[in-house]
Design an enzyme around this catalytic site. Structure first.
Site, PDB file in Angstrom:
ATOM      1  N   GLY A 142      21.567 -18.616   4.594  1.00 46.66           N
ATOM      2  CA  GLY A 142      21.797 -18.316   5.995  1.00 46.66           C
ATOM      3  C   GLY A 142      22.617 -17.063   6.205  1.00 46.66           C
ATOM      4  O   GLY A 142      22.418 -16.052   5.542  1.00 46.66           O
ATOM      5  N   GLU A 143      23.559 -17.115   7.147  1.00 47.14           N
ATOM      6  CA  GLU A 143      24.341 -15.933   7.498  1.00 47.14           C
ATOM      7  C   GLU A 143      25.826 -16.083   7.212  1.00 47.14           C
ATOM      8  O   GLU A 143      26.427 -15.218   6.576  1.00 47.14           O
ATOM      9  CB  GLU A 143      24.147 -15.592   8.975  1.00 47.14           C
ATOM     10  CG  GLU A 143      24.922 -14.354   9.409  1.00 47.14           C
ATOM     11  CD  GLU A 143      24.527 -13.843  10.784  1.00 47.14           C
ATOM     12  OE1 GLU A 143      25.415 -13.369  11.510  1.00 47.14           O
ATOM     13  OE2 GLU A 143      23.332 -13.910  11.127  1.00 47.14           O
ATOM     14  N   ASP A 144      26.439 -17.173   7.644  1.00 47.72           N
ATOM     15  CA  ASP A 144      27.886 -17.303   7.492  1.00 47.72           C
ATOM     16  C   ASP A 144      28.297 -17.326   6.028  1.00 47.72           C
ATOM     17  O   ASP A 144      29.164 -16.553   5.590  1.00 47.72           O
ATOM     18  CB  ASP A 144      28.373 -18.575   8.199  1.00 47.72           C
ATOM     19  CG  ASP A 144      29.892 -18.697   8.165  1.00 47.72           C
ATOM     20  OD1 ASP A 144      30.576 -17.735   8.553  1.00 47.72           O
ATOM     21  OD2 ASP A 144      30.393 -19.745   7.741  1.00 47.72           O
ATOM     22  N   SER A 145      27.689 -18.193   5.222  1.00 45.92           N
ATOM     23  CA  SER A 145      28.069 -18.267   3.808  1.00 45.92           C
ATOM     24  C   SER A 145      27.653 -17.001   3.062  1.00 45.92           C
ATOM     25  O   SER A 145      28.296 -16.615   2.081  1.00 45.92           O
ATOM     26  CB  SER A 145      27.446 -19.499   3.147  1.00 45.92           C
ATOM     27  OG  SER A 145      26.038 -19.488   3.249  1.00 45.92           O
ATOM     28  N   GLN A 167      35.602 -24.625   6.485  1.00 47.27           N
ATOM     29  CA  GLN A 167      35.344 -23.221   6.160  1.00 47.27           C
ATOM     30  C   GLN A 167      36.383 -22.596   5.238  1.00 47.27           C
ATOM     31  O   GLN A 167      36.036 -21.882   4.293  1.00 47.27           O
ATOM     32  CB  GLN A 167      35.240 -22.408   7.452  1.00 47.27           C
ATOM     33  CG  GLN A 167      33.934 -22.640   8.195  1.00 47.27           C
ATOM     34  CD  GLN A 167      33.855 -21.804   9.455  1.00 47.27           C
ATOM     35  OE1 GLN A 167      34.823 -21.679  10.196  1.00 47.27           O
ATOM     36  NE2 GLN A 167      32.695 -21.223   9.707  1.00 47.27           N
ATOM     37  N   ASP A 194      24.904 -20.899  12.823  1.00 45.58           N
ATOM     38  CA  ASP A 194      25.249 -20.409  14.154  1.00 45.58           C
ATOM     39  C   ASP A 194      26.668 -20.816  14.547  1.00 45.58           C
ATOM     40  O   ASP A 194      27.457 -19.980  14.978  1.00 45.58           O
ATOM     41  CB  ASP A 194      24.250 -20.957  15.180  1.00 45.58           C
ATOM     42  CG  ASP A 194      22.822 -20.602  14.825  1.00 45.58           C
ATOM     43  OD1 ASP A 194      22.592 -19.454  14.435  1.00 45.58           O
ATOM     44  OD2 ASP A 194      21.948 -21.475  14.929  1.00 45.58           O
TER      45      ASP A 194
END
Length: 377
Positions: free
Chosen positions: A272-275, A255, A17
């Site tokens: 997850g989402e970001d990676s 990041q 998140d």
């Protein structure tokens, strides 16, 4: 006048998140000249992604973004022109009153989770609930036309292209992490949740004639890695070899460094989402460990993405990569499908590049949000 944005983030899954909202906030400032306040309820998690954060401060500036600790005792705060509730988080009631008290009503959006499901296109941009006279809208990231797209900085793909064509730059970056790439070895990154299927995957790599070098940043999967190695624990710098497999533990990196790590590797396992999104921009074959949800709802999202991602692959390559993803997310034996993925590596590598270019031809998420606001005005 500069448009003021407030982005609210509650940290649910450690880094996903805050990873998304931090990237978005920086891009809105750097590329769209917005004034952004990022409200975060867990600065400790944020600190792992941005070590410059001072967790003791209620307010600070980082890379042009005003970072604010989301306090339980909410202060009197004027609402911004654009308000983003990331991933359906609940805004403070006093802030919602401040939105309603503005002379000019703000644009209020729920930035939802990323999904490839068909229904997302029909819901993207639609009005949601109202608070008094303030209307909220759904905003869905996605992989198809009719969605909000993916987070991508304007120069990202060109920076990646230059880095991947510069052997010296890659060698220097890896050397800074203590990694010496063995000639001929597959270089693999592994960032995942706990997974019962890991032992079968590592065993397949250890017995393979082609050597593999797996780089594991600090994270939740380290316990499974340690059990397979038969050691009590693992810390950054740990290096173990078994058969054709070398396992190396890396420190948790910020990041921008994680992007370069993905660019260096031949294969990236992410979570997850970001990676997950950043691995797609790396243009290399990948393995996604999706966040588990009740009643296996997450598996529907997994299958929806696979249907999109595997279009254009040969039958053998599609079966190999899809089978590997399903094994991994079910915690099952991965050996057979991993061998099949290795056999189809050239096609899968070309496909990953093509998928990256296809997604890169669409408007990025930050640009889509700014456009939505201008159209709303």
């Amino acid at each position: 006048m500069t448009v003021r944005w407030d982005i609210f983030c509650t940290v649910v899954d450690n880094f996903g998140d805050i990873g998304v909202t931090w990237r978005l906030a920086r891009q809105l400032v750097a590329e769209h000249q917005c004034a952004v306040r990022l409200w975060v309820d867990d600065l400790r998690a944020f600190e792992r992604l941005c070590p410059d954060i001072d967790v003791s401060l209620r307010e600070q500036w980082q890379q042009g973004v005003q970072v604010c600790q989301w306090p339980k005792d909410w202060p009197a705060t004027e609402a911004a022109d654009v308000v983003i509730a990331a991933f359906a988080c609940q805004l403070p009631s006093a802030y919602m009153d401040a939105m309603a008290e503005r002379e000019v009503t703000p644009l209020w959006m729920n930035l939802d989770y990323l999904s490839a499901e068909d229904w997302v296109i029909g819901c993207h941009g639609l009005p949601s609930v109202k608070y008094k006279h303030v209307q909220k809208y759904f905003f869905f990231p996605g992989f198809q036309a009719g969605t909000g797209g993916l987070l991508r900085e304007a120069d990202l793909l060109e920076r990646r292209r230059q880095f991947q064509h510069d052997d010296a730059a890659q060698k220097s970056f890896l050397h800074g992490l203590g990694v010496v790439r063995e000639p001929g070895a597959r270089l693999i990154s592994l960032f995942a949740y706990e997974n019962a299927g890991l032992a079968s995957w590592f065993e397949a790599m250890a017995t393979d004639v082609c050597p593999s070098h797996v780089l594991v940043p600090e994270g939740r999967v380290l316990g499974d890695v340690a059990r397979w190695l038969g050691v009590d624990g693992l810390a950054p710098g740990a290096l173990h070899r078994r058969g054709g497999l070398t396992v190396q533990v890396l420190p948790f990196v910020r990041q921008d460094e994680y992007d370069r790590l993905l660019w260096c590797c031949d294969f990236n396992a992410v979570r997850g989402e970001d990676s997950f999104v950043r691995a797609q921009w790396a243009g290399r074959p990948l393995l996604w460990h999706i966040y588990q949800q009740e009643e296996d709802v997450h598996l529907e999202k997994l299958e929806a993405f696979l249907r999109l991602y595997t279009q254009g692959l040969s039958e053998s390559a599609e079966k190999a990569i899809s089978g590997l993803w399903r094994d991994w997310n079910a915690g099952q034996d991965m050996a057979e499908h991993w061998k099949a993925v290795c056999a189809e590596h050239l096609e899968l590598a070309e496909h990953a590049q093509a998928w990256c270019l296809e997604q890169g031809s669409r408007a990025d998420l930050a640009t889509a949000l700014v456009k939505f606001y201008r159209n709303w005005l």
